[in-house]
Design an enzyme around this catalytic site. Structure first.
Site, PDB file in Angstrom:
ATOM      1  CG  ASP A  36      -1.701   1.217   1.439  1.00 44.38           C
ATOM      2  OD1 ASP A  36      -1.990   1.895   0.437  1.00 44.38           O
ATOM      3  OD2 ASP A  36      -2.067   1.514   2.598  1.00 44.38           O
ATOM      4  CG  ASP A 113      -8.082 -13.418 -12.516  1.00 46.65           C
ATOM      5  OD1 ASP A 113      -8.884 -14.141 -13.129  1.00 46.65           O
ATOM      6  OD2 ASP A 113      -7.626 -13.681 -11.395  1.00 46.65           O
ATOM      7  CD  GLU A 268     -10.703 -20.973 -11.091  1.00 48.81           C
ATOM      8  OE1 GLU A 268     -11.659 -20.401 -11.618  1.00 48.81           O
ATOM      9  OE2 GLU A 268     -10.571 -21.078  -9.869  1.00 48.81           O
ATOM     10  CG  HIS A 335      -6.910 -16.029  -5.273  1.00 45.67           C
ATOM     11  ND1 HIS A 335      -6.380 -16.683  -6.373  1.00 45.67           N
ATOM     12  CD2 HIS A 335      -8.213 -15.849  -5.542  1.00 45.67           C
ATOM     13  CE1 HIS A 335      -7.335 -16.862  -7.259  1.00 45.67           C
ATOM     14  NE2 HIS A 335      -8.464 -16.362  -6.793  1.00 45.67           N
ATOM     15  CG  ASP A 336      -9.662 -19.284  -5.131  1.00 42.96           C
ATOM     16  OD1 ASP A 336     -10.086 -18.230  -4.612  1.00 42.96           O
ATOM     17  OD2 ASP A 336      -9.787 -19.526  -6.349  1.00 42.96           O
TER      18      ASP A 336
HETATM   19  C1  NOJ Z   1     -12.367 -18.545  -8.989  1.00 43.19           C
HETATM   20  C2  NOJ Z   1     -11.533 -17.506  -8.300  1.00 43.19           C
HETATM   21  O1  NOJ Z   1     -10.220 -17.969  -8.194  1.00 43.19           O
HETATM   22  C3  NOJ Z   1     -12.179 -17.239  -6.970  1.00 43.19           C
HETATM   23  O2  NOJ Z   1     -11.379 -16.437  -6.141  1.00 43.19           O
HETATM   24  C4  NOJ Z   1     -13.518 -16.607  -7.221  1.00 43.19           C
HETATM   25  O3  NOJ Z   1     -14.191 -16.430  -5.987  1.00 43.19           O
HETATM   26  C5  NOJ Z   1     -14.383 -17.482  -8.138  1.00 43.19           C
HETATM   27  N1  NOJ Z   1     -13.648 -17.997  -9.252  1.00 43.19           N
HETATM   28  C6  NOJ Z   1     -15.545 -16.694  -8.674  1.00 43.19           C
HETATM   29  O4  NOJ Z   1     -15.105 -15.791  -9.641  1.00 43.19           O
END
Ligand code: NOJ
Length: 564
Positions: A36, A113, A268, A335-336
């Protein structure tokens, strides 16, 4: 589907083309948590610009950045309300351009993305679409008129109430596979597809080098919406996406955008079979270039840990299936999911450094484009968030509500959420040991992990044996040695319970990778035909080897050349 259930025959075609995205080393930046510069507590583009030299010092050659577009941020930007605008939190289009130019000057490509399975419900298309049944944008989304009765059950990944949301304005339900603020776009409508290609061209004109197609397998669905058998949602990917038309859309996208701009695109998800995955990325199909599957993620969700045998099986099967054609990403975190080291390594003080180094050695020595998630080059760890009130993630809150509605043991649920939640992976980058880890002068949007006092860039820069410096060495090793990119992979002693051993072979050159995945010493006896030569990398000062026997220390990782 469990990884070991995949028993379909791999499709093997002959193709051996080299490509920059195969040779690349990708680094993923979650922009709101990187650096930041305005003091608002959120990372921004100027922050990335300040850290360009750091990125260059890692040796990485590609950056994938999570969404930063106009968005109400219900799903942290995966709900886009303006695809060609920058969310003010991150800066301006000029800042974006400066960041992109800065990356390019350092030989780093940029992957955008693209979130086009769904938009935000605040996108003007949806606002129009919901306004009346005869609005020209009505067919941009999927609607079910209420006079036809309740729509057939569709599950939602985030919403325990299901994937149909009733909308009073036109007395109809709309479909949303994710949150109700993320209505699914109707890819069957050619106008929608043209809008999306125009957005992709807009960014291609700005100079981006590739796209990561979010949730893309769901873009094509059965829009006759039949009733499906009870329990179908347990095989979500099989039922909810990957219809044959997906390939027509991808071919169209390739002709319209990917080929003319000489870009690359990564999906993805990879469908539910090797054939699906090949159909997405095989070079002779002109669709996408790379896919990533979720099997490695699916084996590591239990509090009790995971089985090394399953881990080996996942990577070995996928490698075999993609031996001759197609290309995969190799990743263990993003990040997931929770942090790499908590799921596959060991966060105890004695083992944190070697286990993170060992995992990074794995990622950077496999066949496939390695993806590193920001902070994993330092061994950043999970945070402790035992209370649901602390969570802001739409997925965590949805899972919590679902578990509650289903009468689950909520103490156990919270333990699992604390371990698995995506919030673990989204804490601010740990630059130094000062307050807020050098991430912000203000109040960080999410608490910086207390362990930034010890786990941070400044400290690890100074230490030649740090996780960070090991990561740099591994990146260099991979870039200097095509055998680590293109070489064939062969697993050795598959049943060894502590050591993952494999070779990579390209033409006359062969290297051996030995990784101890356990916290104990472990010994492997090599076959007589294997003669070890120069040691390329070792995360310990010592290596105990005698008469074909190698004993590895806890989480020791070595790569050595083999003598023919
Ligand atoms: C996959 C993304 O990696 C995730 O972070 C997101 O919440 C879902 N797709 C919905 O776009």
């Amino acid at each position: 589907m469990k990884p070991n259930d995949r028993n379909d025959t791999p499709v093997i075609l002959e193709k051996d083309a080299k490509a920059w995205w195969k040779e690349g080393v990708l680094y993923q930046i979650y922009p709101q948590s990187f650096k930041d510069t305005t003091g608002d507590g959120f990372g921004d583009f100027q922050g990335v610009i300040q850290k360009l030299d750091y990125l260059e010092s890692l040796g990485i050659t590609m950056v994938w950045m999570n969404p930063f577009f106009g968005s109400p941020l219900v799903d942290n930007g995966y709900d886009v309300s303006n695809y060609t605008a920058i969310h003010p939190r991150y800066g301006t289009m000029e800042d974006f351009q400066e960041m992109l130019d800065g990356l390019h000057c350092r030989g780093i490509k940029f992957v955008l993305d693209v979130v086009v399975n769904h938009s935000s419900n605040e996108h003007p298309w949806f606002q129009q679409s919901r306004s009346s049944r005869d609005n020209p944008y009505r067919d941009y989304y999927h609607w079910w008129p209420a006079e036809n009765g309740t729509p057939p059950f569709r599950d939602s990944i985030f919403d325990p109430e299901g994937a149909w949301q009733f909308d009073q304005q036109t007395n109809a339900y709309y479909l949303h596979y994710f949150a109700k603020e993320q209505p699914d776009l109707n890819w069957e409508n050619p106008k929608v597809r043209q809008e999306i290609y125009a957005i992709m061209k807009f960014w291609a004109e700005k100079g981006v080098d590739g796209f990561r197609m979010d949730a893309f397998q769901y873009a094509s669905k059965d829009t006759t919406f039949p009733e499906w058998p009870k329990g179908h949602e347990k095989e979500y990917d099989k039922w909810y996406g990957m219809r044959p038309q997906l390939h027509d859309y991808l071919k169209e996208m390739y002709t319209e955008v990917i080929e003319p701009y000489d870009l690359f695109a990564v999906a993805e998800g990879a469908g539910t079979s090797f054939k699906d995955a090949h159909d997405l990325v095989d070079a002779d199909r002109n669709e996408l270039q790379v896919a990533y599957h979720f099997d490695c993620r699916d084996i590591s969700k239990d509090l009790e840990g995971y089985q090394l045998s399953e881990f080996k099986a996942v990577f070995t099967k996928w490698d075999a299936a993609f031996k001759n054609n197609g290309w995969l990403a190799i990743y263990l975190s993003n990040h997931d999911v929770a942090r790499l080291i908590d799921r596959y390594g060991n966060t105890d003080a004695a083992f944190r450094t070697p286990s993170a180094q060992m995992l990074n050695t794995f990622l950077l020595s496999m066949r496939g484009t390695p993806y590193t998630y920001y902070g994993d080059e330092l061994g950043m760890t999970n945070i402790d968030m035992p209370k649901i009130e602390e969570y802001v993630d739409v997925s965590a809150i949805g899972d919590y509500n679902r578990a509650k509605a289903e009468g689950e043991d909520m103490d156990q649920f919270m333990k699992k959420l604390n371990f698995n939640s995506r919030e673990n992976a989204r804490t601010p980058m740990q630059w130094d040991s000062t307050k807020n880890g050098g991430f912000t002068e203000g109040k960080p949007w999410r608490k910086v992990n207390d362990n930034h006092q010890t786990i941070n860039v400044v400290a690890q820069n100074k230490d030649p044996k740090s996780i960070l410096n090991h990561f740099r060495k591994m990146v260099k090793l991979r870039k200097d040695n095509p055998v680590l990119v293109y070489g064939q992979y062969q697993i050795l002693q598959e049943r060894h319970s502590e050591i993952y051993a494999y070779t990579r072979t390209l033409d006359q050159q062969q290297v051996l990778v030995l990784l101890n995945f356990s916290k104990k010493q472990a010994t492997i006896t090599l076959e007589e035909t294997i003669k070890t030569g120069t040691l390329w990398i070792n995360n310990y000062d010592r290596l105990d080897a005698k008469e074909g026997q190698i004993t590895l220390q806890p989480y020791q990782a070595i790569i050595c050349e083999l003598i023919n």
